[in-house]
Design an enzyme around this catalytic site. Structure first.
Site, short mmCIF file in Angstrom:
data_model
loop_
_atom_site.label_atom_id
_atom_site.label_comp_id
_atom_site.label_asym_id
_atom_site.label_seq_id
_atom_site.Cartn_x
_atom_site.Cartn_y
_atom_site.Cartn_z
N ASN A 234 -37.81 0.32 32.39
CA ASN A 234 -37.89 -0.46 33.62
C ASN A 234 -39.00 -1.48 33.40
O ASN A 234 -40.16 -1.11 33.30
CB ASN A 234 -38.21 0.45 34.81
CG ASN A 234 -37.04 1.37 35.11
OD1 ASN A 234 -35.91 0.92 35.23
ND2 ASN A 234 -37.32 2.65 35.20
N CYS B 86 -38.45 5.28 37.21
CA CYS B 86 -39.42 5.85 36.27
C CYS B 86 -40.40 4.81 35.77
O CYS B 86 -40.00 3.73 35.35
CB CYS B 86 -38.71 6.38 35.04
SG CYS B 86 -37.96 7.92 35.33
N GLY C 21 -48.91 10.36 37.13
CA GLY C 21 -49.81 11.35 36.57
C GLY C 21 -49.20 12.29 35.56
O GLY C 21 -47.99 12.41 35.42
N GLU C 22 -50.11 12.95 34.83
CA GLU C 22 -49.71 13.92 33.80
C GLU C 22 -49.98 15.32 34.39
O GLU C 22 -51.14 15.75 34.50
CB GLU C 22 -50.53 13.65 32.53
CG GLU C 22 -50.55 14.76 31.50
CD GLU C 22 -49.16 15.19 31.03
OE1 GLU C 22 -48.34 14.35 30.67
OE2 GLU C 22 -48.91 16.41 31.06
N SER D 223 -42.87 17.53 33.74
CA SER D 223 -42.72 16.57 32.64
C SER D 223 -44.08 16.26 32.04
O SER D 223 -45.05 16.03 32.76
CB SER D 223 -42.08 15.28 33.19
OG SER D 223 -41.90 14.35 32.16
N CYS E 151 -45.81 2.30 30.55
CA CYS E 151 -45.75 2.91 31.90
C CYS E 151 -46.76 2.25 32.83
O CYS E 151 -47.95 2.14 32.49
CB CYS E 151 -46.04 4.40 31.75
SG CYS E 151 -46.24 5.25 33.33
N CYS F 94 -49.95 5.53 28.37
CA CYS F 94 -48.77 5.15 27.59
C CYS F 94 -48.51 3.66 27.87
O CYS F 94 -48.57 3.23 29.02
CB CYS F 94 -47.57 5.99 28.01
SG CYS F 94 -47.88 7.75 27.84
N CYS G 194 -53.04 7.60 36.11
CA CYS G 194 -52.89 8.52 34.98
C CYS G 194 -53.83 8.11 33.86
O CYS G 194 -53.93 6.93 33.55
CB CYS G 194 -51.45 8.52 34.48
SG CYS G 194 -51.17 9.68 33.12
N GLU H 217 -47.45 7.99 45.32
CA GLU H 217 -46.05 7.69 45.64
C GLU H 217 -45.16 8.85 45.23
O GLU H 217 -45.40 9.51 44.23
CB GLU H 217 -45.63 6.42 44.89
CG GLU H 217 -46.44 5.22 45.35
CD GLU H 217 -46.26 4.00 44.47
OE1 GLU H 217 -46.72 2.94 44.89
OE2 GLU H 217 -45.70 4.09 43.38
N1 SAH Z 1 -46.77 12.03 32.82
C1 SAH Z 1 -45.54 12.70 32.71
C2 SAH Z 1 -44.67 12.54 33.93
C3 SAH Z 1 -44.57 11.18 34.57
S1 SAH Z 1 -43.76 9.89 33.74
C4 SAH Z 1 -44.78 12.24 31.47
O1 SAH Z 1 -45.15 11.24 30.89
O2 SAH Z 1 -43.83 12.91 31.11
C5 SAH Z 1 -42.03 10.22 33.95
C6 SAH Z 1 -41.12 9.58 32.90
O3 SAH Z 1 -41.02 8.16 33.05
C7 SAH Z 1 -41.58 9.82 31.49
O4 SAH Z 1 -40.52 10.40 30.79
C8 SAH Z 1 -41.89 8.44 30.94
O5 SAH Z 1 -41.61 8.36 29.58
C9 SAH Z 1 -40.95 7.58 31.77
N2 SAH Z 1 -41.42 6.18 31.87
C10 SAH Z 1 -42.68 5.75 31.95
N3 SAH Z 1 -42.70 4.39 32.07
C11 SAH Z 1 -41.42 3.98 32.09
C12 SAH Z 1 -40.79 2.71 32.22
N4 SAH Z 1 -41.51 1.60 32.39
N5 SAH Z 1 -39.45 2.66 32.20
C13 SAH Z 1 -38.71 3.78 32.06
N6 SAH Z 1 -39.25 5.00 31.95
C14 SAH Z 1 -40.59 5.12 31.96
FE1 SF4 Z 2 -47.78 8.33 30.12
FE2 SF4 Z 2 -46.59 9.87 31.96
FE3 SF4 Z 2 -49.12 9.02 32.32
FE4 SF4 Z 2 -47.10 7.29 32.46
S1 SF4 Z 2 -47.48 8.98 33.83
S2 SF4 Z 2 -49.07 6.99 31.38
S3 SF4 Z 2 -45.68 8.11 30.91
S4 SF4 Z 2 -48.39 10.37 30.71
#
Ligand code: SAH
Ligand code: SF4
Length: 353
Positions: free
Chosen positions: A302, A345, A171-172, A203, A132, A129, A125, A105
């Site tokens: 979110n 996000c 993804g990371e 990011s 997420c 986390c 990913c 997406e």
């Molecule tokens: N993997 C990378 C980039 C993708 S995530 C990273 O983690 O930075 C992009 C952003 O969305 C990150 O800053 C993460 O902390 C935030 N994020 C993840 N899950 C979220 C949620 N449920 N609500 C709000 N922000 C979220």
């Molecule tokens: Fe964590 Fe970013 Fe992967 Fe979501 S996309 S699990 S915030 S590293």
């Protein structure tokens, strides 16, 4: 041609995937097939300036050469795409089905004068986390450079010229280093979209080896660091990556990286009620921002039934923002764009569930 280039992931064609190639590689491939390299330039112009992906429609190229171009290169973007516009018409989510039926997406965030594309670097990913949704669905596979660039090409094809890119989709990105930076080299090339390097942000959740490699390669990008929790003792509860990538070591590496260039650094902070919103937590975040000389971007969670946390109240969000401001740290609040279409996000990956 000495290098072997990407082929389509389903193996159904032996052609080279066009969007994973740098302009020099496009021209070299043409030359190898007996086509003058200026024709490679013409193809690049049709594709990246005119949105024409069908060689038969590249009018200034002779029919014989059009046929060879069609034989060498695969210009297909995705198996299918469905796009959804948010209610307020400020976000468009593209659900792209890849040729092996995985889904990726990307989200166009519309501004008055420019469009930002929130791009995915992996399917799912592996970082896990806990707040997420992309983490919840787990890791499917790496995206190829072609599949990363294709997200931008698709957005152009539906009328959104992209000026800014944030690797904040699924993804990371630092775990798919080669393909992510190849895609950045392609997208910033003067013969493609010529996107300014200053308008690209990568990011990361804090993958140390990734930033060490950026230092070694002297690759300077705007970096966003997803902090989650600034307190090292409790960070692992919501970000298991803390175990192998301890924040206290990570920030030293980031500090070294920042000392080498003048690109921006942002601390992304997702707020989880009663988890990382205490006075102590915010003070720790402020200290981090001062240490790294970084802007703070607050994102209220979110929520999703699969995520075991709640967002904080808007009142509290504003209190936290004001507290940070009072300490003279630059701070912004990211308001949810496209939440109604699950495009905000941490909401990407819904289609897998
Ligand atoms: N993997 C990378 C980039 C993708 S995530 C990273 O983690 O930075 C992009 C952003 O969305 C990150 O800053 C993460 O902390 C935030 N994020 C993840 N899950 C979220 C949620 N449920 N609500 C709000 N922000 C979220
Ligand atoms: Fe964590 Fe970013 Fe992967 Fe979501 S996309 S699990 S915030 S590293």
């Amino acid at each position: 041609m000495t290098q072997s280039h990407e082929k389509r992931i389903d193996g159904m064609t032996t052609k080279q995937t066009f969007f994973g190639l740098l302009p020099e590689e496009v021209k070299e491939t043409c030359k190898d097939r007996g086509i003058p390299s200026f024709i490679g330039d013409q193809v690049l112009h049709w594709v990246y300036n005119k949105n024409i992906l069908d060689p038969a429609k590249m009018r200034n190229i002779a029919k014989k050469n059009q046929e060879i171009i069609a034989e060498i290169f695969d210009f297909s973007l995705f198996k299918s795409v469905s796009s959804l516009m948010s209610h307020e018409e400020n976000a468009v989510k593209n659900n792209c089905v890849l040729f092996d039926n995985n889904i990726v997406e990307c989200v166009v965030l519309k501004e008055k004068k420019y469009n930002t594309l929130c791009i995915s670097s992996q399917c799912g990913c592996p970082v896990d986390c806990k707040f997420c949704l992309t983490g919840v669905i787990g890791f499917k596979r790496q995206l190829t450079a072609h599949e990363i660039v294709a997200q931008v090409v698709y957005s152009h094809s539906i009328g959104y010229a992209i000026t800014n890119i944030v690797f904040m989709g699924m993804g990371e990105p630092l775990l798919n280093y080669e393909n992510v930076f190849k895609s950045i080299d392609i997208l910033t090339h003067p013969k493609t979209y010529n996107i300014s390097k200053r308008n690209i942000t990568v990011s990361t959740s804090g993958y140390m080896a990734g930033v060490e490699r950026l230092i070694k390669d002297e690759r300077f990008v705007n970096l966003a660091f997803s902090v989650g929790m600034a307190d090292p003792l409790r960070r692992e509860q919501i970000m298991p990556t803390e175990k192998r990538n301890p924040i206290l070591t990570f920030i030293k590496v980031v500090k070294e990286y920042q000392s080498m260039h003048n690109r921006k650094l942002t601390l992304e902070y997702t707020l989880l009620e009663n988890v990382n919103d205490s006075e102590f937590d915010i003070k720790s975040l402020i200290n981090l921002s001062k240490y790294l000389n970084a802007k703070i971007n607050l994102i209220n969670l979110n929520p999703h039934p699969k995520i075991p946390y709640k967002p904080i109240s808007v009142k509290k969000l504003h209190q936290i923002r004001d507290k940070i401001k009072k300490e003279k740290c630059p701070v912004t609040v990211r308001y949810k764009k496209g939440q109604d279409i699950s495009a905000a996000c941490g909401q990407l990956g819904e289609s897998y569930l």
